[in-house]
Each structure stands twice: as C-alpha cells, then as structure tokens.
Scaffold this active site. Structure first.
Site, PDB file in Angstrom:
ATOM      1  N   ARG A  78       0.841  -1.197   0.000  1.00  0.00           N
ATOM      2  CA  ARG A  78       0.000   0.000   0.000  1.00  0.00           C
ATOM      3  C   ARG A  78       0.882   1.256   0.000  1.00  0.00           C
ATOM      4  NH1 ARG A  78      -3.882  -0.061   5.043  1.00  0.00           N
ATOM      5  NH2 ARG A  78      -5.076  -1.597   3.866  1.00  0.00           N
ATOM      6  N   ARG A 147      -1.839   6.653   9.822  1.00  0.00           N
ATOM      7  CA  ARG A 147      -1.930   6.134   8.457  1.00  0.00           C
ATOM      8  C   ARG A 147      -1.977   7.278   7.441  1.00  0.00           C
ATOM      9  NH1 ARG A 147      -4.019   0.926   8.283  1.00  0.00           N
ATOM     10  NH2 ARG A 147      -3.290  -0.267  10.075  1.00  0.00           N
ATOM     11  N   LYS A 219      -3.961   1.163  14.840  1.00  0.00           N
ATOM     12  CA  LYS A 219      -3.966   2.102  13.720  1.00  0.00           C
ATOM     13  C   LYS A 219      -4.580   3.433  14.159  1.00  0.00           C
ATOM     14  CE  LYS A 219      -6.467  -0.628  11.107  1.00  0.00           C
ATOM     15  NZ  LYS A 219      -7.418  -1.262  10.168  1.00  0.00           N
ATOM     16  N   LYS A 221      -6.136   7.094  12.425  1.00  0.00           N
ATOM     17  CA  LYS A 221      -6.492   7.682  11.130  1.00  0.00           C
ATOM     18  C   LYS A 221      -6.849   9.157  11.251  1.00  0.00           C
ATOM     19  CE  LYS A 221      -7.840   3.291   9.163  1.00  0.00           C
ATOM     20  NZ  LYS A 221      -8.921   2.479   8.571  1.00  0.00           N
ATOM     21  N   CYS A 443     -15.293  -3.215  -0.444  1.00  0.00           N
ATOM     22  CA  CYS A 443     -13.905  -3.518  -0.061  1.00  0.00           C
ATOM     23  C   CYS A 443     -13.413  -4.701  -0.905  1.00  0.00           C
ATOM     24  CB  CYS A 443     -13.838  -3.840   1.420  1.00  0.00           C
ATOM     25  SG  CYS A 443     -14.628  -5.419   1.806  1.00  0.00           S
ATOM     26  N   CYS A 449      -8.270 -10.758   1.060  1.00  0.00           N
ATOM     27  CA  CYS A 449      -8.318 -10.290   2.447  1.00  0.00           C
ATOM     28  C   CYS A 449      -8.470 -11.463   3.425  1.00  0.00           C
ATOM     29  CB  CYS A 449      -9.475  -9.315   2.634  1.00  0.00           C
ATOM     30  SG  CYS A 449      -9.582  -8.724   4.329  1.00  0.00           S
ATOM     31  N   CYS A 484     -16.832  -7.965   5.868  1.00  0.00           N
ATOM     32  CA  CYS A 484     -16.804  -8.278   7.305  1.00  0.00           C
ATOM     33  C   CYS A 484     -17.085  -6.981   8.064  1.00  0.00           C
ATOM     34  CB  CYS A 484     -15.449  -8.875   7.703  1.00  0.00           C
ATOM     35  SG  CYS A 484     -14.138  -7.652   7.856  1.00  0.00           S
ATOM     36  N   CYS A 488     -14.360  -1.643   5.934  1.00  0.00           N
ATOM     37  CA  CYS A 488     -13.364  -0.892   5.168  1.00  0.00           C
ATOM     38  C   CYS A 488     -13.978  -0.021   4.077  1.00  0.00           C
ATOM     39  CB  CYS A 488     -12.356  -1.863   4.560  1.00  0.00           C
ATOM     40  SG  CYS A 488     -11.459  -2.783   5.829  1.00  0.00           S
TER      41      CYS A 488
END
Ligand code: SRM
Length: 575
Positions: A78, A147, A219, A221, A443, A449, A484, A488
């Site tokens: 990424r 991120r 994470k 953001k 996503c 994934c 899920c 995302c």
C-alpha cells in the site's frame, strides 16, 4: 476497566514491537531468507508497518490443502499518498509495477492510496524500491501508526478557496512518519531518496521521538475536510480537522475526535462511532494539536485488548470534557468552543470541473477502485493513455475513484476522445454507469483479504445488476458493501450498509446520511445473497413511494424509524 489498565498484560503485538526495535529485528532476517515463502507471526506484524500485508489467494486454499500444499502466499503493498495526490510519472510507474511485480491491477482505496495485490515475496523489495525512487513511500501505511492522511482531493484546485488542505495533509503525513531507519535499510539499501531525487545514506537508528518503542496502541487515522464537501467522511476518523471557512478564507478547524467504524459480530462492546467535536483551533496550530491529541491516544489507549484499542473507546469511556482538558494540559492552552459550521454534503468529484487556474479536472469512475481492463471497459489502459499523453496530475478519491487534473483547455478534446475510446465513465449514462452504481463502494474481501467472511468487490456488480433489473438503476443512493464488520468500505455511515456475516450472508443497515453525519442502524440480519436484491429492492421501492420531494434514502429511512441500533444476531430490525 480503565482504558490503559496497568494491571492487564499487554497484547502479544506489543511484545513483538518491543522485541524488534524500530520495526526491524526478525523481519530483516526473514525477508532475506529466500527459502521461506511465508513469514512468522512476528515478522508479519512488523511487515505491516513497512506498508505490506502477507496474504494468501483464498480461492486456492481448499485445493492446495487437498494436495498437501502450503497456502498460496502472496503480499499486498500500500502506498502513502496524502490527499491521494500523485504526479503523472508516479502514476505511470505504479501502473507499470502492477504488471512487473503484482497481479496486473491497481486497487484505489477508500483512504486515497494505491494497493498492489498478488506480489511474490522476492518482488517486494524491487517494487517498494522502485516506488521510493519516484518519491512514493509505503512506510507506515499499515500498522500501529498514523496512516495515510486523507483530504478532499480537489479543494485546492477548484475556484472559491484560498487555502491548501492538500499541502497541510502532506505536512501532517510527513510529520508522523516513523524515524527508524529500518525501512530504508530493508528496502532501499540504507539510502533515502530526497525531494530532488538525490540519494543520501541514512544514519542507522531505531529511535522514535514521538512514537516511542511500542508505537501506537493500534492504527490511527487522520483526515482534513470541509463540511460542504465531506468527501472523506470526517466523522469516521480517529482525529479530523473540520474546516471552518469564512467565504474563501479558512478561519480554522474544529477538532473531531473518536470516530471509527470497525466492530465484531456479536460483541456489543465493539461498535462504530462518529467523532465528537472537541474544540476550535487556528490553522497555525493544526500540527501541534494533532500531535498532542495523538499523544493522548499513544499514552491512554488500551494496549492489552486490540479490539478495544482505538481512540474511539477512549472518547466513549472518558468523555469529551476529559479529552479536552487533557489536550489543554498537554498543549498549555485550551481549544476554543467548537464553531458552528454549515450543512454537510459530500461530492464524488466525478465529471468535468473547471479549475481556478483555467485548466480542467475530470473525475473518472473506477468500479470498487479496481483499475483493470475488462471487456469494452478498459479503465487501466485508458487512464494510462490519458496520463501519458497529457501529463495529467492524479488525485485519488476516498470513493475509490480517480481525478485527472491540470488538463489544459487545448488537451480537453483529446481526453474526451480517449475517455470514449477506452469506455471510461465520468458521469451516469456513460459506459454503463448508473446513478445507483455511482454511489456504491465495496472492499476487496475475497480472495485476498484474510479477514473477509463474505464476498464484496466480486459480488457488488451482481447485486447492483439485480437492483437495476428491478428498475432502480436511476436512483442515487449510497450502498456500501463490506466482506466483514471491519467496515473498510465505510458501510456504517452509508445510506445502505451491507456487511458480511458469513459466506453468502449479510446484515443490512440503513439510515446513514448522504453528508456522512449519521450512523446507519441494523435493518435486517442474516440476509442471504439470494435474498438481498429483494430486501434492498423492496426498501428502495418503499422509499420511492413515500419520500418527500428530494428526500434522500438515508433521511427517509431515519424518518421512517427503520433499524434498531448496531448489534443483533438474529432476525429483523424493528421497523
Ligand atoms: Fe481496512 C483491515 C482493506 C479502509 C477498517 N483493511 C484491513 C485489511 C488490511 C485486512 C487485514 O487486516 O488483514 C484489508 C486488506 C484487504 C485487501 O485484500 O487488500 C483492508 N481497508 C482496506 C481498504 C483497501 C478497503 C478499500 O476498499 O479501499 C482500505 C485501505 C485504506 C488505506 O489505503 O489505508 C481500508 N479499513 C478502511 C476503513 C475506511 C477508512 O479508513 O476510511 C476502515 C474503517 C474506519 C476505521 O478504521 O475505523 C477500515 N480495516 C479496518 C479494520 C477495523 C479496524 C478497527 O479498529 O475497527 C481492519 C481490521 C484490523 O485493523 O484489525 C482492517
């Protein structure tokens, strides 16, 4: 339990971070070992901070298991592209690298980055090195760090603004890059590429002056954005700066804190949450405030339970007043009271728009962000041709689309011809793009994934096709599908959110607002893929019958009282 409970043992991820200073350690050894197709748990964790995930091709899992073979390991990489901004040369390189080292596609993400999928372990280094040579880093795009910083991809280009959120996003992103030199040692032979393209040797270090040895609890953001164009979904971020504008001038920002969307099915203690308005700050203090607010998270976030580790749980449990006071203590001054802002709306930036400088930009639709050639829709070749022929600058959007900017008036006819030739769509009506498809996100989910429990990107076209067959293609509704509950594609703030429950089963949520200021609520649980078109089709038909003039689906669903909060494991929401 208090958020940072010293009596609780820290999670094993914290131990891995501590045992491998500066994100090097075991990762350096294992990546050098060409006999190993996969990595140990510890190396896998560390690799994320460098911008890569170990994945497998899940489509092959059963067959390989039967044949007694190891899983089909592969890697995802990424990029860190603040505000989604890339030069033409950077974009063309990414396109080329997708063929040389990955699976021949680029995946534009909901955080304005590019993902490469299907990379072999031996190709990780050449891919990451080549990106860095063109000044695109992958450092800290995954892992327990700040991120990619998102912001409106075009606000600085359109008429009517005298401030540059793009430049601020870049500054913030650079500020929060880790300092450990392990990244450069591992991927760039100990060198760093400077803005002028020259290379310098890095001084080896494992120290992190802001993050410290264990980085952040999870994470983290950050976003900057505009109420009248909330294209980056400000309230879903751990921290966001909501611009307060006075005509064309930027007065300052309201700090929003504690947003986040992931949850776990059946675990009521995990939930999506919208950020709270904490207070007002002048533009000059943006960096200082974000650093102090992130330091609160670093020091107070939960390091024992990773499902409870995001800043949203600190805000949910300690409250805004506590956060505000703690921020003031750390800054030495207090934020002002939050300032009223205008109504919220969000744009997807598709279509042609005049820039303030007389040039043009055009937003091109990319279904679920997957840049590929398929049939008459040759998105990858078309984008490559336009960027190569015009030198257009690239801006990725948080809706997984791409904006091509700085197109001169003289070049516009050529770009229009290329758009038609390659079957690209810039607005509904072109190349099979319906208003319904325009607002949809999914996503990646299967097969790459590791967390997906249901299909998303591969299933979305079929779902939308079924709704179009019911005569609903002309409706403008945001439908977001995730494989899920990590969410995302941001279904919790969608007008219709569809979240994978298990293979072929989904929970349906309704009622997010088009401007991104409201959470959706559970409408119906455990809907099979076969039932989904009827469930959504009936809902949309009811809305068509009952809506007030111009009333958005999410606003109608809320007015109609559909849905019942977030968690429910069985049955239907109480509409
Ligand atoms: Fe995400 C994990 C893909 C945006 C919440 N996300 C993942 C992983 C890396 C799976 C994993 O951990 O093994 C997915 C890789 C799939 C693949 O095959 O490539 C993945 N997330 C994506 C992307 C590509 C979706 C997309 O369609 O664009 C987005 C990449 C963003 C980027 O460029 O940095 C992406 N993920 C998001 C968002 C939306 C956002 O940030 O605006 C969210 C919800 C907001 C939030 O974070 O609360 C999101 N992803 C998660 C979570 C749940 C985190 C949580 O604390 O609740 C996970 C799981 C985790 O972190 O353990 C996750």
């Amino acid at each position: 339990m208090s958020i940072a409970d010293p009596s609780k043992a820290v999670s094993h991820i914290e131990e891995i971070k501590l045992a491998n200073p500066g994100l090097g350690g075991v990762l350096l050894e294992e990546l050098a070992d060409e006999r190993r197709p996969s990595l140990s748990d510890a190396a896998e964790v560390l690799l994320k901070f460098h911008g890569s995930y170990q994945q497998e091709d899940r489509d092959q899992r059963q067959a390989r298991k039967k044949a007694g073979l190891e899983r089909a390991w592969q890697y995802m990489v990424r990029t860190r592209t603040p505000g989604g901004r890339l030069t033409a040369a950077q974009y063309l390189l990414a396109d080329e690298l997708a063929t040389t080292y990955a699976n021949g596609t680029l995946r534009l993400t909901t955080r304005q980055t590019i993902q490469f999928h299907g990379i072999g372990k031996a190709n990780l280094k050449p891919l990451i090195k080549a990106l860095n040579e063109r000044l695109v880093t992958t450092y800290a795009t995954c892992g327990d760090v700040v991120r990619n910083v998102v912001t409106c991809p075009v606000a600085d280009l359109l008429p009517g603004h005298h401030y540059d959120l793009q430049a601020l996003a870049r500054q913030i992103s650079d500020h929060f890059l880790p300092e450990s030199s392990a990244y450069y040692e591992l991927w760039l032979d100990g060198e760093k590429v400077l803005a002028d393209g020259k290379k310098v040797r890095v001084t080896p270090t494992r120290d992190e002056s802001f993050y410290g040895p264990t980085y952040l609890p999870r994470k983290h953001k950050l976003a900057l954005g505009l109420p009248h164009d909330n294209c980056v979904d400000l309230f879903t971020h751990d921290l966001a700066l909501e611009a307060v504008v006075d005509g064309a001038a930027l007065r300052g920002f309201n700090l929003l804190a504690g947003g986040g969307l992931g949850s776990t099915h059946g675990k009521a203690e995990t939930f999506p949450r919208l950020g709270d308005r904490v207070g007002f700050l002048p533009p000059t203090q943006a960096l200082a405030v974000l650093e102090a607010a992130s330091a609160i998270y670093r020091d107070e976030g939960d390091r024992s339970n990773r499902k409870h580790a995001r800043l949203k749980y600190v805000l949910a449990e300690r409250g805004v007043a506590w956060f505000r006071a703690e921020l003031a203590r750390r800054l030495g001054w207090a934020l002002g009271d939050p300032v009223e802002v205008g109504p919220y709306a969000a744009h997807d930036h598709l279509g042609w728009h005049a820039q303030a400088d007389g040039n043009w930009l055009v937003g091109v639709w990319v279904e679920s962000g997957r840049v590929k050639d398929e049939g008459a829709r040759r998105v990858r070749s078309g984008l490559r041709a336009i960027v190569a022929q015009t030198g257009a600058e690239v801006r990725l959007t948080a809706q997984q689309n791409i904006v091509l900017a700085q197109i001169t008036p003289a070049d516009r006819p050529r770009v229009e011809a290329l758009i038609a030739e390659y079957g690209l769509a810039t607005q509904a009506g072109e190349a099979g793009l319906t208003p319904l498809r325009r607002g949809a996100l999914a996503c990646p989910a299967l097969p790459t994934c590791g967390l997906a429990v249901a299909e998303a990107e591969r299933y979305l076209p079929e779902l939308l096709g079924a709704l179009e067959a019911r005569g609903l293609g002309g409706e403008r509704v945001d439908i977001r599908l995730s494989g899920c509950p990590n969410s995302c594609s941001r279904p919790p703030t969608a007008e219709i959110g569809v979240i994978g429950r298990s293979l072929g089963r989904y929970h349906v949520y309704v009622g997010g607002s088009p401007g991104g200021t409201r959470l959706a609520r559970l409408y119906q649980a455990e809907v099979t893929a076969a039932e989904l078109p009827a469930v959504l089709g009936d809902l949309l038909a009811r809305w068509r019958e009952a809506r007030d003039p111009g009333e958005a689906f999410g606003d109608w669903a809320t007015r109609a009282g559909l849905g019942q909060g977030w968690h429910a494991e069985r049955g239907r929401g109480d509409d």
